[in-house]
Design an enzyme around this catalytic site. Structure first.
Site, PDB file in Angstrom:
ATOM      1  N   GLY A  66       0.841  -1.210   0.000  1.00 45.47           N
ATOM      2  CA  GLY A  66       0.000   0.000   0.000  1.00 45.47           C
ATOM      3  C   GLY A  66       0.866   1.246   0.000  1.00 45.47           C
ATOM      4  O   GLY A  66       1.871   1.301   0.696  1.00 45.47           O
ATOM      5  N   ARG A 121      14.110   9.271  -3.115  1.00 49.11           N
ATOM      6  CA  ARG A 121      15.070  10.364  -3.375  1.00 49.11           C
ATOM      7  C   ARG A 121      16.294  10.241  -2.481  1.00 49.11           C
ATOM      8  O   ARG A 121      17.439  10.350  -2.935  1.00 49.11           O
ATOM      9  CB  ARG A 121      14.374  11.703  -3.134  1.00 49.11           C
ATOM     10  CG  ARG A 121      15.272  12.932  -3.187  1.00 49.11           C
ATOM     11  CD  ARG A 121      14.401  14.162  -2.937  1.00 49.11           C
ATOM     12  NE  ARG A 121      15.144  15.398  -2.877  1.00 49.11           N
ATOM     13  CZ  ARG A 121      15.695  15.878  -1.768  1.00 49.11           C
ATOM     14  NH1 ARG A 121      15.627  15.189  -0.644  1.00 49.11           N
ATOM     15  NH2 ARG A 121      16.316  17.042  -1.796  1.00 49.11           N
ATOM     16  N   SER A 126       5.855  -6.423   2.368  1.00 49.91           N
ATOM     17  CA  SER A 126       7.003  -6.074   1.528  1.00 49.91           C
ATOM     18  C   SER A 126       8.317  -6.414   2.229  1.00 49.91           C
ATOM     19  O   SER A 126       9.273  -6.895   1.598  1.00 49.91           O
ATOM     20  CB  SER A 126       6.975  -4.579   1.200  1.00 49.91           C
ATOM     21  OG  SER A 126       5.714  -4.244   0.665  1.00 49.91           O
ATOM     22  N   ASP A 175      -0.216   2.366   8.453  1.00 46.00           N
ATOM     23  CA  ASP A 175      -0.859   1.674   9.583  1.00 46.00           C
ATOM     24  C   ASP A 175      -0.057   1.739  10.887  1.00 46.00           C
ATOM     25  O   ASP A 175      -0.597   1.492  11.959  1.00 46.00           O
ATOM     26  CB  ASP A 175      -1.083   0.193   9.230  1.00 46.00           C
ATOM     27  CG  ASP A 175      -1.927   0.018   7.977  1.00 46.00           C
ATOM     28  OD1 ASP A 175      -2.696   0.936   7.649  1.00 46.00           O
ATOM     29  OD2 ASP A 175      -1.805  -1.038   7.325  1.00 46.00           O
ATOM     30  N   ARG A 214     -25.353  16.145  15.872  1.00 44.73           N
ATOM     31  CA  ARG A 214     -25.352  14.780  15.367  1.00 44.73           C
ATOM     32  C   ARG A 214     -24.244  13.935  16.007  1.00 44.73           C
ATOM     33  O   ARG A 214     -23.222  14.467  16.445  1.00 44.73           O
ATOM     34  CB  ARG A 214     -25.117  14.787  13.851  1.00 44.73           C
ATOM     35  CG  ARG A 214     -26.348  15.185  13.087  1.00 44.73           C
ATOM     36  CD  ARG A 214     -26.048  15.358  11.625  1.00 44.73           C
ATOM     37  NE  ARG A 214     -27.277  15.506  10.866  1.00 44.73           N
ATOM     38  CZ  ARG A 214     -27.359  15.985   9.630  1.00 44.73           C
ATOM     39  NH1 ARG A 214     -26.268  16.375   9.023  1.00 44.73           N
ATOM     40  NH2 ARG A 214     -28.513  16.072   9.018  1.00 44.73           N
ATOM     41  N   MET A 264      -8.518   3.879   8.447  1.00 42.60           N
ATOM     42  CA  MET A 264      -7.790   2.691   7.999  1.00 42.60           C
ATOM     43  C   MET A 264      -6.911   2.130   9.125  1.00 42.60           C
ATOM     44  O   MET A 264      -6.967   2.597  10.258  1.00 42.60           O
ATOM     45  CB  MET A 264      -6.930   3.030   6.783  1.00 42.60           C
ATOM     46  CG  MET A 264      -7.701   3.039   5.491  1.00 42.60           C
ATOM     47  SD  MET A 264      -6.568   3.253   4.105  1.00 42.60           S
ATOM     48  CE  MET A 264      -7.632   2.815   2.746  1.00 42.60           C
ATOM     49  N   GLU A 297     -10.855   0.332  11.114  1.00 46.78           N
ATOM     50  CA  GLU A 297     -11.496  -0.593  10.161  1.00 46.78           C
ATOM     51  C   GLU A 297     -11.376  -2.053  10.597  1.00 46.78           C
ATOM     52  O   GLU A 297     -12.191  -2.884  10.218  1.00 46.78           O
ATOM     53  CB  GLU A 297     -10.923  -0.417   8.756  1.00 46.78           C
ATOM     54  CG  GLU A 297      -9.459  -0.782   8.624  1.00 46.78           C
ATOM     55  CD  GLU A 297      -8.941  -0.711   7.194  1.00 46.78           C
ATOM     56  OE1 GLU A 297      -9.740  -0.579   6.261  1.00 46.78           O
ATOM     57  OE2 GLU A 297      -7.702  -0.785   7.023  1.00 46.78           O
TER      58      GLU A 297
HETATM   59  P1  ADP Z   1       2.475  -4.215   2.758  1.00 51.92           P
HETATM   60  O1  ADP Z   1       3.904  -4.298   2.365  1.00 51.92           O
HETATM   61  O2  ADP Z   1       1.912  -2.847   2.627  1.00 51.92           O
HETATM   62  O3  ADP Z   1       2.219  -4.867   4.105  1.00 51.92           O
HETATM   63  P2  ADP Z   1       1.318  -6.565   1.452  1.00 51.92           P
HETATM   64  O4  ADP Z   1       1.115  -7.331   2.716  1.00 51.92           O
HETATM   65  O5  ADP Z   1       0.223  -6.590   0.456  1.00 51.92           O
HETATM   66  O6  ADP Z   1       1.616  -5.020   1.680  1.00 51.92           O
HETATM   67  O7  ADP Z   1       2.654  -7.129   0.776  1.00 51.92           O
HETATM   68  C1  ADP Z   1       3.186  -6.505  -0.374  1.00 51.92           C
HETATM   69  C2  ADP Z   1       3.867  -7.512  -1.240  1.00 51.92           C
HETATM   70  O8  ADP Z   1       4.995  -8.088  -0.566  1.00 51.92           O
HETATM   71  C3  ADP Z   1       3.038  -8.734  -1.624  1.00 51.92           C
HETATM   72  O9  ADP Z   1       2.123  -8.464  -2.659  1.00 51.92           O
HETATM   73  C4  ADP Z   1       4.131  -9.683  -2.087  1.00 51.92           C
HETATM   74  O10 ADP Z   1       4.632  -9.272  -3.340  1.00 51.92           O
HETATM   75  C5  ADP Z   1       5.232  -9.391  -1.075  1.00 51.92           C
HETATM   76  N1  ADP Z   1       5.190 -10.364   0.046  1.00 51.92           N
HETATM   77  C6  ADP Z   1       4.355 -10.376   1.099  1.00 51.92           C
HETATM   78  N2  ADP Z   1       4.609 -11.414   1.913  1.00 51.92           N
HETATM   79  C7  ADP Z   1       5.632 -12.093   1.357  1.00 51.92           C
HETATM   80  C8  ADP Z   1       6.370 -13.281   1.704  1.00 51.92           C
HETATM   81  N3  ADP Z   1       6.087 -13.979   2.812  1.00 51.92           N
HETATM   82  N4  ADP Z   1       7.353 -13.687   0.862  1.00 51.92           N
HETATM   83  C9  ADP Z   1       7.652 -12.997  -0.252  1.00 51.92           C
HETATM   84  N5  ADP Z   1       7.006 -11.886  -0.625  1.00 51.92           N
HETATM   85  C10 ADP Z   1       6.012 -11.433   0.138  1.00 51.92           C
HETATM   86  O1  F6P Z   2      -1.806  -1.129   4.639  1.00 56.39           O
HETATM   87  C1  F6P Z   2      -2.259   0.115   4.208  1.00 56.39           C
HETATM   88  C2  F6P Z   2      -3.750   0.078   3.931  1.00 56.39           C
HETATM   89  O2  F6P Z   2      -4.141   1.384   3.518  1.00 56.39           O
HETATM   90  C3  F6P Z   2      -4.609  -0.410   5.074  1.00 56.39           C
HETATM   91  O3  F6P Z   2      -4.816   0.584   6.057  1.00 56.39           O
HETATM   92  C4  F6P Z   2      -5.856  -0.823   4.340  1.00 56.39           C
HETATM   93  O4  F6P Z   2      -6.561  -1.820   5.048  1.00 56.39           O
HETATM   94  C5  F6P Z   2      -5.328  -1.369   3.049  1.00 56.39           C
HETATM   95  O5  F6P Z   2      -4.027  -0.811   2.867  1.00 56.39           O
HETATM   96  C6  F6P Z   2      -6.194  -1.036   1.850  1.00 56.39           C
HETATM   97  O6  F6P Z   2      -5.652  -1.655   0.745  1.00 56.39           O
HETATM   98  P1  F6P Z   2      -6.162  -1.385  -0.759  1.00 56.39           P
HETATM   99  O7  F6P Z   2      -5.515  -0.123  -1.233  1.00 56.39           O
HETATM  100  O8  F6P Z   2      -5.689  -2.589  -1.493  1.00 56.39           O
HETATM  101  O9  F6P Z   2      -7.648  -1.238  -0.712  1.00 56.39           O
END
Ligand code: ADP
Ligand code: F6P
Length: 324
Positions: free
Chosen positions: A12, A22, A106, A128, A163, A170, A224
């Site tokens: 996200g 940068r 990530s 978050d 109200r 989020m 949420e």
């Molecule tokens: P965030 O990094 O915001 O928590 P996600 O949980 O959606 O978002 O993870 C982002 C990306 O990181 C995933 O779509 C995937 O490409 C990669 N990822 C997540 N978990 C793993 C894992 N256990 N091993 C390898 N890549 C992962």
């Molecule tokens: O992890 C960041 C976040 O914005 C959360 O707060 C939220 O639940 C989620 O990503 C929303 O994801 P998407 O952009 O896929 O709807």
């Protein structure tokens, strides 16, 4: 000393990602290394969407929201064979290390690459504030300010119309954004997953109490991730609308919380973390992320960071009981 690194943003988005890119790029170039940008997160590694960047490529982006490299979710990256393809593409370009800017998922991806023997370093960026090991992640401060601005605006109209408002914020499974914005916004009640309850009956009691005390509004901030969720509260209050005193309205803030120009705090955090992380990666450190600890930027192991979600500060949790 590494001479060629790549940088990507994944998961996200949030304010401050551009400031991170940068800082990484400028620091690496200053140290005599080349920097490759990877488009669309891990998908860009898998699809070979990788390009050499120059200092001017990251000019004028410090204050811009979003990420100019693009971001994505790439579930297939959990597959070892897919990660091998990613490593092949980096090796073909002589890239010796990878900087991953993103949230828990990530950083788990970064750890997986490190465990395959590829030098990888992380920068925690997620609105978050659920990444363990760092006091703050990049993007949190700006998002909180955005939420607070909305809470203040909603309070204006709530008071004008007498109200009660349910404001959903989020945070996925983490209540930090709700707790911090609810405290800073003077909410009458804050609902977040780390605190059990209150029951729907107790929530309507809070609304009635605010009415009886003569308040002109009743603001309830809801994470949420809190169960049984905003809709259940709304339905319960509507079912008891005759008893409440206040009319009820609901605002789900949604993705506007993720956009916008990063605050001073986020720009500085992103710049400090970006430069620190780059120096460490160039010096051969791998499997760690930059972390804000006791006001200083330190190295923190990714394996520890991804083990659990960052717990809420117990003193802040207690404040919720006393202030809402
Ligand atoms: P965030 O990094 O915001 O928590 P996600 O949980 O959606 O978002 O993870 C982002 C990306 O990181 C995933 O779509 C995937 O490409 C990669 N990822 C997540 N978990 C793993 C894992 N256990 N091993 C390898 N890549 C992962
Ligand atoms: O992890 C960041 C976040 O914005 C959360 O707060 C939220 O639940 C989620 O990503 C929303 O994801 P998407 O952009 O896929 O709807």
């Amino acid at each position: 000393m590494l001479k060629r690194i790549a940088v990507l943003t994944s998961g996200g988005d949030g304010p401050g990602l551009n400031a991170c890119i940068r800082a990484v790029t400028r620091e690496a170039i200053q140290e005599g290394a080349e920097v490759f940008g990877v488009r669309w997160g891990y998908s860009g590694l898998v699809n070979d969407d990788i390009f050499l960047m120059e200092s001017r490529d990251v000019g004028g982006i410090l204050g811009r929201g979003g990420t100019f490299l693009g971001t994505a979710r790439c579930p297939e990256f959990k597959d070892l064979k897919v990660r091998r393809t990613a490593l092949r593409h980096m090796n073909q370009k002589g890239i010796e290390g990878l900087m991953v800017i993103g949230g828990n998922g990530s950083l788990a991806g970064a750890l997986a690459l490190h465990e395959m023997g590829f030098p990888t370093y992380g920068i925690p960026a997620s609105i978050d504030n659920d990444i363990d090991g760092t006091g703050m992640s990049v993007g949190v401060d700006t998002t909180l300010n955005t939420i607070l601005d909305s809470v203040d605006r909603i309070k204006d109209t709530a008071s004008s119309h007498q109200r009660a408002f349910l404001i959903e914020v989020m945070g996925r499974n983490c209540g930090y954004l709700a707790l911090a914005s609810g405290l800073a916004g003077g909410a009458e009640l804050i609902l977040f997953p780390e605190r059990e309850g209150p029951s729907l009956e107790k929530i309507s009691d809070v609304v009635v109490e605010a009415y009886v005390r003569g308040k002109h509004h009743c603001i309830i901030v809801i994470a949420e991730g809190w169960q049984p969720g905003t809709k259940a509260v709304e339905q319960h209050l509507l079912d008891h609308r005759e008893d409440l005193g206040f009319e009820v309205r609901v605002t789900v803030l949604g993705h506007m919380q993720r956009g916008g120009r990063p605050s001073v705090f986020d720009r500085l955090l992103a710049t400090r973390m970006g430069a620190f992380a780059t120096d460490n990666l160039l010096n051969g450190e791998s499997g760690c992320m930059a972390a804000l600890r006791g006001g200083q930027i330190e190295s923190f192991p990714l394996a520890e960071a991804v083990k659990q979600l960052r717990p809420l500060d117990t003193r802040m949790l207690k404040l919720a009981g006393a202030m809402d």
